[in-house]
Scaffold this motif. Sequence first.
Motif, PDB file in Angstrom:
ATOM      1  N   GLY A 145      18.509  -2.476  74.880  1.00  0.00           N
ATOM      2  CA  GLY A 145      18.380  -1.098  75.333  1.00  0.00           C
ATOM      3  C   GLY A 145      18.318  -0.113  74.186  1.00  0.00           C
ATOM      4  N   ARG A 146      19.112  -0.351  73.161  1.00  0.00           N
ATOM      5  CA  ARG A 146      19.099   0.551  71.999  1.00  0.00           C
ATOM      6  C   ARG A 146      17.787   0.458  71.240  1.00  0.00           C
ATOM      7  NH1 ARG A 146      25.481  -0.136  70.242  1.00  0.00           N
ATOM      8  NH2 ARG A 146      26.256   1.184  71.942  1.00  0.00           N
ATOM      9  N   TYR A 197      17.730  -4.310  81.637  1.00  0.00           N
ATOM     10  CA  TYR A 197      17.907  -2.954  81.121  1.00  0.00           C
ATOM     11  C   TYR A 197      16.612  -2.186  81.324  1.00  0.00           C
ATOM     12  CZ  TYR A 197      19.219   0.866  77.970  1.00  0.00           C
ATOM     13  OH  TYR A 197      19.518   2.106  77.453  1.00  0.00           O
ATOM     14  N   LYS A 252      14.547   1.464  80.598  1.00  0.00           N
ATOM     15  CA  LYS A 252      14.559   2.637  79.725  1.00  0.00           C
ATOM     16  C   LYS A 252      14.974   3.883  80.508  1.00  0.00           C
ATOM     17  CE  LYS A 252      11.837   5.051  76.232  1.00  0.00           C
ATOM     18  NZ  LYS A 252      10.596   5.085  75.452  1.00  0.00           N
ATOM     19  N   GLY A 253      15.951   4.587  79.961  1.00  0.00           N
ATOM     20  CA  GLY A 253      16.426   5.816  80.574  1.00  0.00           C
ATOM     21  C   GLY A 253      17.417   5.619  81.695  1.00  0.00           C
ATOM     22  N   GLU A 277      15.334   2.482  73.585  1.00  0.00           N
ATOM     23  CA  GLU A 277      15.567   3.930  73.617  1.00  0.00           C
ATOM     24  C   GLU A 277      15.204   4.599  72.288  1.00  0.00           C
ATOM     25  OE1 GLU A 277      16.091   5.306  76.327  1.00  0.00           O
ATOM     26  OE2 GLU A 277      17.080   3.869  77.640  1.00  0.00           O
ATOM     27  N   SER A 278      15.400   3.866  71.195  1.00  0.00           N
ATOM     28  CA  SER A 278      15.122   4.451  69.872  1.00  0.00           C
ATOM     29  C   SER A 278      13.668   4.279  69.450  1.00  0.00           C
ATOM     30  CB  SER A 278      16.027   3.813  68.814  1.00  0.00           C
ATOM     31  OG  SER A 278      15.695   2.444  68.643  1.00  0.00           O
TER      32      SER A 278
END
Length: 334
Positions: free
Chosen positions: A316-317, A16, A18-19, A320-321
Amino acid sequence: MKTIGIDLGTANTLVYAKGRGIILREPSVVAVEAKTKNVVAVGSEAKLMLGKTPGSIVAMNPLKDGVIADFDGTAAMLSHYFKKASGTTLFSHPRVIVCIPIGVTGVERRAVEDVSLAAGAGSVGLIDEPLAAAIGAGLRVDDVRGSMIIDIGGGTTEVAVLSLGRIVQAKSLRTAGVELDEAITSYIKRKYNVLIGETTAEQVKKKIGSAHPAADRGTMEVRGRNLLSGLPAVVTLQSSEVREAMQNEVQQIVEVIRNTLESTPPELASDIYDTGIMLTGGGALLAGMDLLISRVTGIRTVVAKSPIDSVAVGIGRFIESGAEMKYIAEYKTK
Protein backbone atom coordinates in the motif's frame (compact mmCIF):
# COMPACT_ATOMS: atom_id res chain seq x y z
CA MET A 1 -6.74 2.08 -14.24
CA LYS A 2 -6.96 1.45 -10.50
CA THR A 3 -4.09 -0.22 -8.66
CA ILE A 4 -4.58 -2.84 -5.97
CA GLY A 5 -2.04 -4.82 -3.94
CA ILE A 6 -2.37 -8.51 -3.13
CA ASP A 7 -0.64 -10.33 -0.28
CA LEU A 8 -1.26 -13.78 -1.73
CA GLY A 9 -0.48 -16.03 1.20
CA THR A 10 -0.71 -19.75 1.82
CA ALA A 11 -2.99 -19.17 4.82
CA ASN A 12 -4.57 -15.77 4.15
CA THR A 13 -5.00 -13.31 1.29
CA LEU A 14 -5.12 -9.55 1.94
CA VAL A 15 -6.19 -6.95 -0.62
CA TYR A 16 -5.10 -3.30 -0.51
CA ALA A 17 -6.91 -0.69 -2.62
CA LYS A 18 -5.39 2.71 -3.39
CA GLY A 19 -6.97 5.38 -1.24
CA ARG A 20 -8.98 2.84 0.77
CA GLY A 21 -6.38 0.78 2.64
CA ILE A 22 -6.76 -2.94 3.38
CA ILE A 23 -10.26 -3.80 2.20
CA LEU A 24 -10.17 -7.60 2.43
CA ARG A 25 -8.69 -10.17 4.80
CA GLU A 26 -9.78 -13.66 3.85
CA PRO A 27 -8.42 -17.22 4.30
CA SER A 28 -6.80 -18.60 1.14
CA VAL A 29 -9.35 -21.39 0.84
CA VAL A 30 -11.70 -22.36 -1.97
CA ALA A 31 -14.44 -25.02 -2.07
CA VAL A 32 -15.34 -26.58 -5.44
CA GLU A 33 -17.64 -29.31 -6.73
CA ALA A 34 -15.51 -32.40 -7.30
CA LYS A 35 -16.98 -33.26 -10.73
CA THR A 36 -17.66 -29.90 -12.35
CA LYS A 37 -14.96 -27.85 -10.55
CA ASN A 38 -17.55 -25.11 -10.07
CA VAL A 39 -16.76 -22.83 -7.12
CA VAL A 40 -19.09 -23.34 -4.15
CA ALA A 41 -17.46 -21.03 -1.59
CA VAL A 42 -14.36 -18.85 -1.13
CA GLY A 43 -12.49 -17.46 1.88
CA SER A 44 -14.02 -17.58 5.37
CA GLU A 45 -17.08 -19.51 4.19
CA ALA A 46 -14.88 -22.12 2.49
CA LYS A 47 -12.56 -22.42 5.50
CA LEU A 48 -15.50 -23.45 7.69
CA MET A 49 -15.95 -26.39 5.29
CA LEU A 50 -12.39 -27.75 5.71
CA GLY A 51 -12.63 -31.35 6.88
CA LYS A 52 -16.44 -31.25 6.88
CA THR A 53 -17.45 -31.45 3.21
CA PRO A 54 -19.37 -34.34 1.59
CA GLY A 55 -17.59 -36.32 -1.12
CA SER A 56 -19.09 -34.18 -3.86
CA ILE A 57 -17.39 -31.00 -2.59
CA VAL A 58 -13.66 -30.41 -2.06
CA ALA A 59 -12.41 -27.59 0.22
CA MET A 60 -8.71 -26.84 -0.27
CA ASN A 61 -5.88 -24.37 0.03
CA PRO A 62 -4.92 -23.65 -3.61
CA LEU A 63 -1.51 -22.36 -2.47
CA LYS A 64 1.19 -24.44 -0.80
CA ASP A 65 4.55 -23.29 0.56
CA GLY A 66 3.89 -19.78 -0.73
CA VAL A 67 3.38 -20.86 -4.35
CA ILE A 68 0.43 -21.89 -6.51
CA ALA A 69 -0.49 -25.57 -6.15
CA ASP A 70 -3.86 -25.37 -7.94
CA PHE A 71 -4.04 -22.84 -10.79
CA ASP A 72 -7.81 -22.93 -11.35
CA GLY A 73 -8.56 -22.74 -7.62
CA THR A 74 -6.25 -19.74 -7.17
CA ALA A 75 -7.74 -17.98 -10.21
CA ALA A 76 -11.28 -18.54 -8.92
CA MET A 77 -10.32 -17.26 -5.49
CA LEU A 78 -8.63 -14.11 -6.84
CA SER A 79 -11.49 -13.43 -9.25
CA HIS A 80 -13.92 -13.60 -6.33
CA TYR A 81 -11.78 -11.19 -4.30
CA PHE A 82 -11.45 -8.74 -7.21
CA LYS A 83 -15.24 -8.64 -7.56
CA LYS A 84 -15.80 -8.47 -3.80
CA ALA A 85 -13.35 -5.60 -3.50
CA SER A 86 -15.08 -3.52 -6.14
CA GLY A 87 -18.81 -3.70 -5.63
CA THR A 88 -18.94 -1.72 -8.92
CA THR A 89 -16.98 -1.69 -12.17
CA LEU A 90 -14.41 0.53 -10.48
CA PHE A 91 -11.92 -2.34 -10.24
CA SER A 92 -12.60 -3.71 -13.72
CA HIS A 93 -9.26 -5.11 -14.90
CA PRO A 94 -7.14 -3.36 -12.25
CA ARG A 95 -3.38 -3.03 -12.24
CA VAL A 96 -2.28 -5.55 -9.60
CA ILE A 97 0.86 -5.80 -7.48
CA VAL A 98 1.41 -9.23 -5.94
CA CYS A 99 3.98 -10.20 -3.29
CA ILE A 100 6.03 -13.32 -3.90
CA PRO A 101 8.53 -15.23 -1.71
CA ILE A 102 12.17 -14.60 -2.59
CA GLY A 103 12.88 -18.31 -3.06
CA VAL A 104 10.44 -18.89 -5.94
CA THR A 105 11.57 -20.20 -9.32
CA GLY A 106 11.02 -18.52 -12.68
CA VAL A 107 8.19 -20.94 -13.42
CA GLU A 108 6.51 -20.12 -10.09
CA ARG A 109 6.84 -16.38 -10.78
CA ARG A 110 5.18 -16.77 -14.18
CA ALA A 111 2.39 -18.83 -12.59
CA VAL A 112 1.55 -15.92 -10.24
CA GLU A 113 1.48 -13.51 -13.21
CA ASP A 114 -0.67 -15.84 -15.31
CA VAL A 115 -3.15 -16.61 -12.53
CA SER A 116 -3.60 -12.91 -11.74
CA LEU A 117 -4.32 -12.13 -15.40
CA ALA A 118 -6.68 -15.13 -15.62
CA ALA A 119 -8.54 -13.79 -12.57
CA GLY A 120 -9.22 -10.47 -14.29
CA ALA A 121 -6.20 -8.23 -13.71
CA GLY A 122 -5.37 -5.82 -16.54
CA SER A 123 -1.66 -5.99 -15.70
CA VAL A 124 0.41 -7.52 -12.92
CA GLY A 125 3.72 -6.66 -11.26
CA LEU A 126 5.61 -8.74 -8.71
CA ILE A 127 7.42 -7.52 -5.62
CA ASP A 128 9.61 -9.38 -3.11
CA GLU A 129 7.75 -10.21 0.07
CA PRO A 130 10.48 -9.28 2.61
CA LEU A 131 10.83 -5.82 1.05
CA ALA A 132 7.09 -5.15 1.34
CA ALA A 133 7.01 -6.58 4.89
CA ALA A 134 9.89 -4.33 5.95
CA ILE A 135 8.21 -1.21 4.55
CA GLY A 136 4.90 -2.18 6.16
CA ALA A 137 6.60 -2.76 9.52
CA GLY A 138 8.08 0.73 9.43
CA LEU A 139 11.72 -0.08 8.68
CA ARG A 140 13.66 2.61 6.81
CA VAL A 141 14.78 0.33 3.99
CA ASP A 142 16.17 3.17 1.84
CA ASP A 143 18.64 4.06 4.58
CA VAL A 144 22.31 3.18 4.18
CA ARG A 145 22.16 1.43 7.56
CA GLY A 146 21.35 -2.24 7.32
CA SER A 147 18.10 -3.66 8.70
CA MET A 148 16.80 -7.21 9.07
CA ILE A 149 13.30 -8.54 8.53
CA ILE A 150 11.93 -12.01 9.34
CA ASP A 151 8.52 -12.72 7.82
CA ILE A 152 7.01 -16.00 9.05
CA GLY A 153 3.89 -16.64 6.98
CA GLY A 154 1.70 -19.67 6.42
CA GLY A 155 3.86 -21.36 3.77
CA THR A 156 7.29 -19.72 3.89
CA THR A 157 9.71 -18.04 6.26
CA GLU A 158 11.51 -15.14 4.60
CA VAL A 159 14.70 -13.75 6.17
CA ALA A 160 16.32 -10.72 4.56
CA VAL A 161 18.94 -8.06 5.21
CA LEU A 162 18.13 -4.74 3.52
CA SER A 163 20.13 -1.64 2.70
CA LEU A 164 19.59 1.29 0.30
CA GLY A 165 16.18 -0.04 -0.76
CA ARG A 166 17.51 -3.41 -1.87
CA ILE A 167 17.82 -6.94 -0.49
CA VAL A 168 21.51 -7.56 0.24
CA GLN A 169 21.24 -11.04 1.76
CA ALA A 170 18.19 -13.29 1.93
CA LYS A 171 17.09 -16.85 2.51
CA SER A 172 13.67 -18.46 2.08
CA LEU A 173 12.51 -21.55 3.96
CA ARG A 174 9.40 -23.54 3.09
CA THR A 175 8.71 -24.22 6.73
CA ALA A 176 6.27 -21.87 8.44
CA GLY A 177 2.80 -21.71 10.02
CA VAL A 178 1.21 -24.60 8.12
CA GLU A 179 4.10 -26.93 8.98
CA LEU A 180 3.76 -25.96 12.66
CA ASP A 181 0.07 -26.95 12.50
CA GLU A 182 0.97 -30.27 10.85
CA ALA A 183 3.58 -30.94 13.54
CA ILE A 184 0.94 -30.47 16.26
CA THR A 185 -1.44 -32.86 14.45
CA SER A 186 1.30 -35.50 14.11
CA TYR A 187 2.32 -35.16 17.77
CA ILE A 188 -1.23 -35.67 19.08
CA LYS A 189 -1.74 -38.61 16.72
CA ARG A 190 1.54 -40.21 17.81
CA LYS A 191 1.21 -39.62 21.56
CA TYR A 192 -2.55 -39.97 22.15
CA ASN A 193 -3.78 -41.94 19.10
CA VAL A 194 -6.18 -39.07 18.44
CA LEU A 195 -6.67 -37.43 15.05
CA ILE A 196 -7.51 -33.71 14.93
CA GLY A 197 -8.31 -31.44 11.98
CA GLU A 198 -6.06 -28.69 10.63
CA THR A 199 -8.37 -25.96 11.94
CA THR A 200 -8.14 -27.43 15.45
CA ALA A 201 -4.35 -27.66 15.21
CA GLU A 202 -4.19 -23.97 14.24
CA GLN A 203 -6.37 -23.07 17.24
CA VAL A 204 -4.07 -25.03 19.56
CA LYS A 205 -1.01 -23.20 18.17
CA LYS A 206 -2.63 -19.80 18.62
CA LYS A 207 -4.04 -20.43 22.11
CA ILE A 208 -1.29 -22.34 23.94
CA GLY A 209 1.58 -22.72 21.44
CA SER A 210 4.96 -21.26 22.39
CA ALA A 211 8.52 -21.16 21.08
CA HIS A 212 10.23 -20.64 24.45
CA PRO A 213 9.58 -22.12 27.94
CA ALA A 214 9.21 -18.62 29.40
CA ALA A 215 6.17 -18.10 27.15
CA ASP A 216 4.27 -21.32 27.99
CA ARG A 217 0.54 -20.64 28.44
CA GLY A 218 -1.29 -23.32 30.40
CA THR A 219 -3.56 -26.05 29.05
CA MET A 220 -6.32 -26.58 26.49
CA GLU A 221 -8.92 -29.28 25.83
CA VAL A 222 -8.66 -30.63 22.29
CA ARG A 223 -11.36 -32.67 20.58
CA GLY A 224 -10.73 -35.21 17.85
CA ARG A 225 -11.30 -38.85 16.88
CA ASN A 226 -9.71 -41.79 18.66
CA LEU A 227 -7.91 -43.87 16.03
CA LEU A 228 -8.32 -47.13 17.98
CA SER A 229 -12.03 -46.93 18.83
CA GLY A 230 -13.13 -44.57 16.07
CA LEU A 231 -15.10 -42.56 18.63
CA PRO A 232 -14.87 -38.85 19.53
CA ALA A 233 -12.15 -38.15 22.08
CA VAL A 234 -10.97 -35.27 24.29
CA VAL A 235 -7.30 -34.65 25.15
CA THR A 236 -5.96 -32.06 27.61
CA LEU A 237 -2.78 -30.58 26.15
CA GLN A 238 -0.07 -28.72 28.03
CA SER A 239 1.61 -25.70 26.45
CA SER A 240 4.96 -27.44 26.92
CA GLU A 241 3.71 -30.38 24.81
CA VAL A 242 2.79 -28.06 21.95
CA ARG A 243 6.24 -26.47 22.16
CA GLU A 244 7.79 -29.95 22.02
CA ALA A 245 5.61 -30.84 19.02
CA MET A 246 6.83 -27.82 17.06
CA GLN A 247 10.47 -27.80 18.15
CA ASN A 248 11.96 -29.31 14.95
CA GLU A 249 10.17 -26.81 12.71
CA VAL A 250 10.98 -23.88 15.01
CA GLN A 251 14.62 -24.99 15.03
CA GLN A 252 14.67 -24.95 11.21
CA ILE A 253 13.44 -21.34 11.28
CA VAL A 254 16.09 -20.38 13.83
CA GLU A 255 18.80 -22.05 11.74
CA VAL A 256 17.90 -20.11 8.58
CA ILE A 257 18.04 -16.88 10.61
CA ARG A 258 21.47 -17.82 11.95
CA ASN A 259 22.71 -18.77 8.46
CA THR A 260 21.51 -15.46 7.01
CA LEU A 261 23.35 -13.51 9.72
CA GLU A 262 26.51 -15.55 9.13
CA SER A 263 26.38 -14.65 5.41
CA THR A 264 25.81 -10.93 6.03
CA PRO A 265 28.71 -8.50 5.36
CA PRO A 266 30.34 -7.39 8.66
CA GLU A 267 29.38 -3.71 8.36
CA LEU A 268 25.71 -4.56 7.84
CA ALA A 269 25.83 -7.15 10.64
CA SER A 270 27.08 -4.38 12.93
CA ASP A 271 24.13 -2.18 11.86
CA ILE A 272 21.66 -4.98 12.59
CA TYR A 273 23.13 -5.43 16.06
CA ASP A 274 22.29 -1.75 16.68
CA THR A 275 18.92 -1.57 14.89
CA GLY A 276 17.61 -4.99 15.90
CA ILE A 277 15.51 -7.57 14.07
CA MET A 278 11.91 -6.98 12.96
CA LEU A 279 9.48 -9.91 13.05
CA THR A 280 6.35 -9.99 10.85
CA GLY A 281 3.79 -12.48 9.54
CA GLY A 282 1.37 -14.71 11.43
CA GLY A 283 4.27 -16.70 12.88
CA ALA A 284 5.43 -13.55 14.70
CA LEU A 285 2.40 -14.00 16.96
CA LEU A 286 3.62 -17.39 18.24
CA ALA A 287 4.28 -16.71 21.92
CA GLY A 288 7.99 -16.43 22.70
CA MET A 289 9.21 -16.44 19.09
CA ASP A 290 10.79 -12.99 19.49
CA LEU A 291 12.33 -14.07 22.80
CA LEU A 292 13.81 -17.23 21.26
CA ILE A 293 15.35 -15.34 18.32
CA SER A 294 16.81 -12.75 20.70
CA ARG A 295 18.35 -15.48 22.88
CA VAL A 296 19.84 -17.37 19.91
CA THR A 297 21.22 -14.36 18.00
CA GLY A 298 21.98 -11.98 20.87
CA ILE A 299 20.15 -9.27 18.90
CA ARG A 300 17.08 -7.38 20.12
CA THR A 301 14.04 -8.74 18.26
CA VAL A 302 10.70 -6.94 18.13
CA VAL A 303 7.30 -7.91 16.70
CA ALA A 304 5.74 -5.44 14.24
CA LYS A 305 2.64 -3.58 15.46
CA SER A 306 0.39 -5.39 12.96
CA PRO A 307 2.50 -8.37 11.86
CA ILE A 308 -0.20 -10.05 9.75
CA ASP A 309 -0.90 -6.81 7.84
CA SER A 310 2.73 -5.78 7.29
CA VAL A 311 3.10 -7.10 3.73
CA ALA A 312 -0.20 -5.61 2.54
CA VAL A 313 0.56 -2.29 4.25
CA GLY A 314 3.99 -2.29 2.59
CA ILE A 315 2.46 -2.75 -0.88
CA GLY A 316 0.00 0.00 0.00
CA ARG A 317 2.80 2.42 0.79
CA PHE A 318 4.41 1.67 -2.58
CA ILE A 319 1.10 2.34 -4.32
CA GLU A 320 0.19 5.51 -2.40
CA SER A 321 3.64 7.05 -2.88
CA GLY A 322 3.86 6.11 -6.55
CA ALA A 323 7.15 4.38 -5.73
CA GLU A 324 6.19 0.93 -6.98
CA MET A 325 8.02 1.49 -10.27
CA LYS A 326 11.24 1.72 -8.30
CA TYR A 327 10.81 -1.87 -7.17
CA ILE A 328 8.96 -3.46 -10.08
CA ALA A 329 10.96 -3.98 -13.26
CA GLU A 330 7.93 -4.38 -15.49
CA TYR A 331 4.22 -5.09 -15.50
CA LYS A 332 2.99 -8.07 -17.47
CA THR A 333 -0.22 -7.54 -19.44
CA LYS A 334 -2.55 -9.86 -21.30
